[in-house]
Design a protein around this motif. Structure first.
Motif, PDB file in Angstrom:
ATOM      1  N   GLN A 214       0.862  -1.376  -0.043  1.00 44.20           N
ATOM      2  CA  GLN A 214       0.190   0.126  -0.020  1.00 44.20           C
ATOM      3  C   GLN A 214       0.929   1.233   0.056  1.00 44.20           C
ATOM      4  O   GLN A 214       0.537   2.169  -0.685  1.00 44.20           O
ATOM      5  N   ALA A 215       2.093   1.084   0.775  1.00 43.99           N
ATOM      6  CA  ALA A 215       2.939   2.356   0.829  1.00 43.99           C
ATOM      7  C   ALA A 215       3.611   2.551  -0.489  1.00 43.99           C
ATOM      8  O   ALA A 215       3.730   3.730  -0.829  1.00 43.99           O
ATOM      9  N   ILE A 216       3.896   1.533  -1.249  1.00 41.55           N
ATOM     10  CA  ILE A 216       4.405   1.556  -2.457  1.00 41.55           C
ATOM     11  C   ILE A 216       3.383   2.400  -3.400  1.00 41.55           C
ATOM     12  O   ILE A 216       3.846   3.241  -4.132  1.00 41.55           O
ATOM     13  N   LEU A 217       2.237   1.890  -3.279  1.00 45.40           N
ATOM     14  CA  LEU A 217       1.305   2.471  -4.275  1.00 45.40           C
ATOM     15  C   LEU A 217       1.080   4.061  -4.140  1.00 45.40           C
ATOM     16  O   LEU A 217       0.918   4.730  -4.983  1.00 45.40           O
ATOM     17  N   GLN A 218       0.850   4.179  -2.712  1.00 49.31           N
ATOM     18  CA  GLN A 218       0.483   5.701  -2.347  1.00 49.31           C
ATOM     19  C   GLN A 218       1.816   6.505  -2.712  1.00 49.31           C
ATOM     20  O   GLN A 218       1.571   7.693  -3.036  1.00 49.31           O
ATOM     21  N   PHE A 219       3.021   6.033  -2.662  1.00 44.77           N
ATOM     22  CA  PHE A 219       4.534   6.813  -3.092  1.00 44.77           C
ATOM     23  C   PHE A 219       4.387   7.051  -4.643  1.00 44.77           C
ATOM     24  O   PHE A 219       4.596   8.095  -4.917  1.00 44.77           O
ATOM     25  N   TYR A 233      11.935   1.451  -2.496  1.00 44.13           N
ATOM     26  CA  TYR A 233      12.420   0.472  -1.313  1.00 44.13           C
ATOM     27  C   TYR A 233      12.572   1.773  -0.083  1.00 44.13           C
ATOM     28  O   TYR A 233      11.977   1.252   0.910  1.00 44.13           O
ATOM     29  N   ALA A 234      13.422   2.726  -0.043  1.00 44.34           N
ATOM     30  CA  ALA A 234      13.749   3.348   0.624  1.00 44.34           C
ATOM     31  C   ALA A 234      12.545   4.209   1.399  1.00 44.34           C
ATOM     32  O   ALA A 234      12.401   4.304   2.639  1.00 44.34           O
ATOM     33  N   GLU A 235      11.521   4.367   0.411  1.00 48.31           N
ATOM     34  CA  GLU A 235      10.392   5.373   0.909  1.00 48.31           C
ATOM     35  C   GLU A 235       8.981   4.368   1.585  1.00 48.31           C
ATOM     36  O   GLU A 235       8.414   4.921   2.463  1.00 48.31           O
ATOM     37  N   GLN A 241      10.321  -8.317  -4.331  1.00 52.02           N
ATOM     38  CA  GLN A 241       9.094  -9.330  -4.529  1.00 52.02           C
ATOM     39  C   GLN A 241       7.936  -8.458  -4.588  1.00 52.02           C
ATOM     40  O   GLN A 241       6.664  -9.032  -5.156  1.00 52.02           O
ATOM     41  N   ASP A 242       7.686  -7.561  -3.649  1.00 50.40           N
ATOM     42  CA  ASP A 242       6.423  -6.768  -3.782  1.00 50.40           C
ATOM     43  C   ASP A 242       6.076  -6.322  -5.049  1.00 50.40           C
ATOM     44  O   ASP A 242       5.157  -6.045  -5.639  1.00 50.40           O
ATOM     45  N   LEU A 243       7.442  -5.605  -5.588  1.00 54.04           N
ATOM     46  CA  LEU A 243       7.055  -4.909  -7.086  1.00 54.04           C
ATOM     47  C   LEU A 243       6.627  -5.954  -8.074  1.00 54.04           C
ATOM     48  O   LEU A 243       5.870  -5.615  -8.782  1.00 54.04           O
TER      49      LEU A 243
END
Length: 843
Positions: A214-219, A233-235, A241-243
């Motif tokens: 969820q944090a990846i998509l929000q970023f 990854y840093a953010e 694997q998530d990507l």
């Protein structure tokens, strides 16, 4: 009708060019300067296209196999320069072209060695080592074996083993080692409005994985362009694997993007405002500007020798010249003699031309050098800075070439073919491309000075030192005064309302013979110790210069006189106290310090002489409160070490800097008020015609590190030869007196600049073979001299070199002296001989 090409193949020791034709699939894609792959005998090799020919020299040509780079790797002017270097330095054309290609892109044909079976019969020690290496590591290329067998001639042993069926050899062409760097990128593939509504697809609700995704998509929803995966990854705390999961569900799109490997990418430059010029600088600049205007009109310009004392403001004139060329839409190259000078030079030019500076030197990674080379080829830089290799950067619109410290021997390449001088190459290149060549030095070499005397070069002088760093030292002076301490009185004179100048620092000559008579056994005279104490009390800085490394020059027995030498090189071993070892600085051989003499078995074996480590330990004993840095090749092996040491000393995190030749070159340090030369005699007795010139240059240059601010300064030269004219001239900052005396000596002996030299060197592991081969060559050369009418050319030798044995090989040399001795050798083959035209040393 096919298109025919002239190609210089990248094969060592091959000087000629060869004709090929283009296959149909490459028609229209290849032009002058392209790097191609071609067949050459049984091998496949790289080559550079020199041009096109209407009719080939052979009835049947082979086809070009492929194109290495879609863009040309050499400009037409670079090809012309390579051809001139090949002619002038008797070097293979391919080797000269290799100077202009970044490491890793050009590849030489190699041989792959594979162990086939067990060896029968007797084996030499080299053959045994070679077999053991291949048993341990498997098949290896010749270049890989070279790394394992440092300075060992192993190829003869390999050929014998191939003939006996023990080894198998096969020609190979390695692929280029460098390529563009690609990084993974990510971008949002769905609408940003969907990000908050797709939680069920991200994993178990509330789990750590779902929260990361969820944090990846929000970023990514906040980013309009693809983002480097490392940033994602840093953010977000996510991972690859998530990507991949999000990509599989169509929520993100993975890609790749090329990035530049920029050695200056993280450097922050402080903007700099050009200072007001002094009267001398303005007069010099008017002359330089005239030459820039001549070049702008397409007229030729002679090389300019800018002779300025240390601290006279030569660099500011370089900066103005670069700016003037940039205003004309041209580009510039600035050469410095060593990597150690690069950080300071880059900072000054980067502050004046932010975002326009490229950096090239051997301390960078292959990828950084490759990317800088490509960006220069694209015209993305207006200025490139670096040692001699920077000269060959493919900038398309060069209008200025600056050679700083042009006297320095570091500009001469003596380690590998081609053996050439970058100063001479810069002058030739500027002439070919219609550029200004500006050569600066406080101690011009005799050849350059003589050319200026003969009006072959334009001569411009800066006779006065500029008083700099006033603001940098003002606060320190106020603080010291408030504490009741008084710094030395500053010495300067105003120049009619413009910038102020100061005298060069006074130089005190200390006779170390008298110190010994007076009972002082220290390596430091009483005067130097007192000056160091005063410098530390005033919270200023000192430089101690020594032209040696290690703790002691050599180790010898006081009973029988035996000297510990390298068994491979016959050079004295140097003692290193930190590791308690003896080290050969040529081949790397090392051993432990013996407790008794290997010859007479006596116990009185001791270190003798002075090295940087010993100076450091004795200074620490004398001044335990002082913070000390050592700057030599031992302490600067790691990447970035030069910048770190110079940065620490510039920031006054150390009081005393101890070092070797690096200290003599272009450093501008405002708090340095004392320079001590521990032993000024070093090198004065070497049997080389340029010995005195080198000694004068380095003493004058290192003395120039002191007194570059209102704090003033002083220099102390410790010597056992106080009356030597080199010592006297350096102490008096008297370049003119030294020049006149040395030129008279050179003319009497018919040495450069009144003649030219060619040095032929032969090496072999067998002493008798080295001697006999050299004597046979001398006879042959004498016959050519007589038969071809070279009456003004004389032959010196053959004789063993001063360093008669290096890396286990015996060295013999022959020297030809005359108006143009290279012409005698041009077009002839000299297999296994090292040929140098006008070398900087005959040692």
């Amino acid at each position: 009708m096919p298109t025919y090409l002239e190609v210089a193949v990248n094969v060592p020791q091959v000087s000629g060019v060869f004709h090929y034709h283009l296959p149909p699939d490459l028609e229209g894609q290849v032009r002058q300067g392209h790097l191609v792959v071609v067949p050459f005998g049984a091998r496949t090799v790289q080559g550079v296209v020199l041009g096109f020919v209407e009719q080939p020299e052979v009835p049947q040509t082979k086809a070009v196999s492929g194109l290495v780079d879609p863009a040309a790797v050499l400009t037409p002017q670079q090809i012309e320069l390579a051809q001139q270097l090949s002619h002038d330095y008797l070097a293979p054309l391919a080797a000269c072209i290799g100077l202009m290609l970044p490491p890793g892109l050009d590849q030489q044909a190699d041989v792959l060695y594979t162990l086939r079976g067990l060896a029968s019969g007797e084996l030499t020690p080299t053959q045994k080592r070679l077999i053991a290496l291949l048993e341990k590591r498997g098949p290896l290329r010749g270049s890989q074996i070279d790394h394992g067998f440092h300075r060992l001639e192993w190829r003869g042993a390999a050929r014998t083993l191939v003939q006996r069926g023990v080894l198998e050899s096969k020609p190979v062409l390695p692929a280029p080692r460098v390529r563009p760097k690609l990084v993974r990128t990510v971008r949002l593939a769905c609408s940003p409005d969907m990000v908050e509504t797709i939680s069920p697809e991200l994993g178990k609700p509330g789990s750590a994985a779902a929260q990361r995704r969820q944090a990846i998509l929000q970023f990514l929803a906040r980013e309009a362009k693809p983002v480097e995966a490392a940033w994602v990854y840093a953010e977000s705390g996510g991972n690859l694997q998530d990507l991949r999961l999000l990509s599989g569900r169509g929520l993100v799109q993975l890609g790749e993007e090329e990035i530049w490997r920029d050695p200056l990418g993280q450097t922050i430059f402080q903007p700099a405002v050009p200072p007001t010029l002094t009267r001398d600088q303005q007069a010099a600049w008017d002359k330089i500007q005239q030459e820039i205007q001549r070049v702008a009109l397409g007229q030729p310009s002679p090389p300019i020798l800018l002779h300025g004392v240390t601290g006279s403001g030569k660099t500011e004139l370089y900066l103005k010249a670069v700016q003037a060329m940039l205003d004309l839409g041209r580009q510039a190259i600035v050469l410095v003699p060593e990597i150690s000078l690069t950080p300071q030079t880059v900072n000054r030019f980067g502050g004046r031309f932010p975002g326009q500076v490229g950096l090239i030197h051997s301390g960078l990674s292959a990828g950084e050098r490759y990317d800088t080379w490509r960006r220069a080829r694209l015209g993305e830089f207006n200025l490139v800075i670096g040692p001699r290799s920077a000269l060959f950067t493919p900038l398309p619109r060069i209008g200025l070439i600056v050679v700083d410290e042009c006297h320095d021997d570091s500009y001469y390449q003596s380690e590998a073919v081609p053996y050439y001088h970058a100063r001479e190459a810069a002058v030739a290149y500027a002439r070919l491309i219609g550029a200004v060549c500006l050569l600066g030095s406080a101690t011009p070499d005799l050849l350059s000075a003589y050319r200026a005397q003969q009006n072959q070069w334009q001569y411009i002088q800066l006779p006065a030192r500029i008083l700099a760093h006033r603001e940098a030292v003002q606060s320190q002076m106020l603080r010291l005064q408030s504490e009741g301490k008084s710094p030395p009185r500053s010495r300067f004179r105003p120049l009619e309302g413009q910038a102020e100048t100061s005298d060069l620092p006074p130089v005190l000559i200390v006779d170390m013979r008298q110190e010994l008579k007076d009972g002082n056994r220290s390596i430091f005279s009483r005067g130097l110790q007192s000056a160091l104490q005063e410098t530390l009390e005033h919270e200023q800085q000192a430089i101690l210069f020594l032209n040696r490394r290690g703790s002691a020059t050599y180790v010898f027995c006081r009973d029988c006189g035996y000297i510990m030498k390298c068994p491979h090189c016959e050079l004295p071993l140097t003692f290193h106290e930190s590791q308690m070892t003896l080290l050969c600085h040529y081949c790397g051989y090392q051993r432990k310090m013996p407790v008794q003499c290997p010859s007479c078995k006596g116990p009185r074996i001791r270190q003798y002489g002075t090295g940087t480590q010993r100076v450091e330990s004795e200074i620490q004993a004398l001044f335990p409160q002082a913070k000390i840095l050592r700057w030599d090749s031992e302490t600067t092996r790691k990447k970035g070490a030069h910048e770190i040491i110079l940065g620490h000393f510039s920031a006054h995190r150390a009081d005393i800097l101890i070092g070797t030749q690096m200290l003599a070159k272009g450093l501008d340090l405002p708090l340095v008020t004392l320079v001590g030369v521990v032993l000024a005699d070093v090198g004065l007795s070497l049997p080389d015609y340029r010995t005195n010139e080198r000694a004068f240059q380095i003493l004058t240059q290192v003395a120039g590190r002191a007194g570059r601010s209102p704090l003033g300064g002083q220099v102390i030269l410790q010597t056992f030869q106080p009356d030597h004219y080199v010592i006297q001239a350096a102490a008096g900052h008297n370049y003119r007196a030294f020049l006149e005396r040395e030129l008279a000596y050179r003319q009497e002996m018919t040495y450069p600049p009144f003649a030219q030299l060619v040095r032929l060197e032969y090496r072999h592991m067998d002493a008798e073979r080295a001697k006999n081969t050299s004597q046979a060559m001398a006879i042959k050369l004498q016959q050519w001299i007589q038969e071809e009418g070279f009456r003004a050319t004389r032959l010196i030798g053959p004789a063993p070199c001063f360093f008669a044995r290096l890396g286990g090989a015996y060295r013999w040399q022959i020297v030809l002296v005359g108006p143009d001795p290279a012409e005698l050798l041009r077009g002839r083959s000299f297999t296994d001989w090292k040929i140098e035209v006008n070398p900087t040393s005959l040692l």
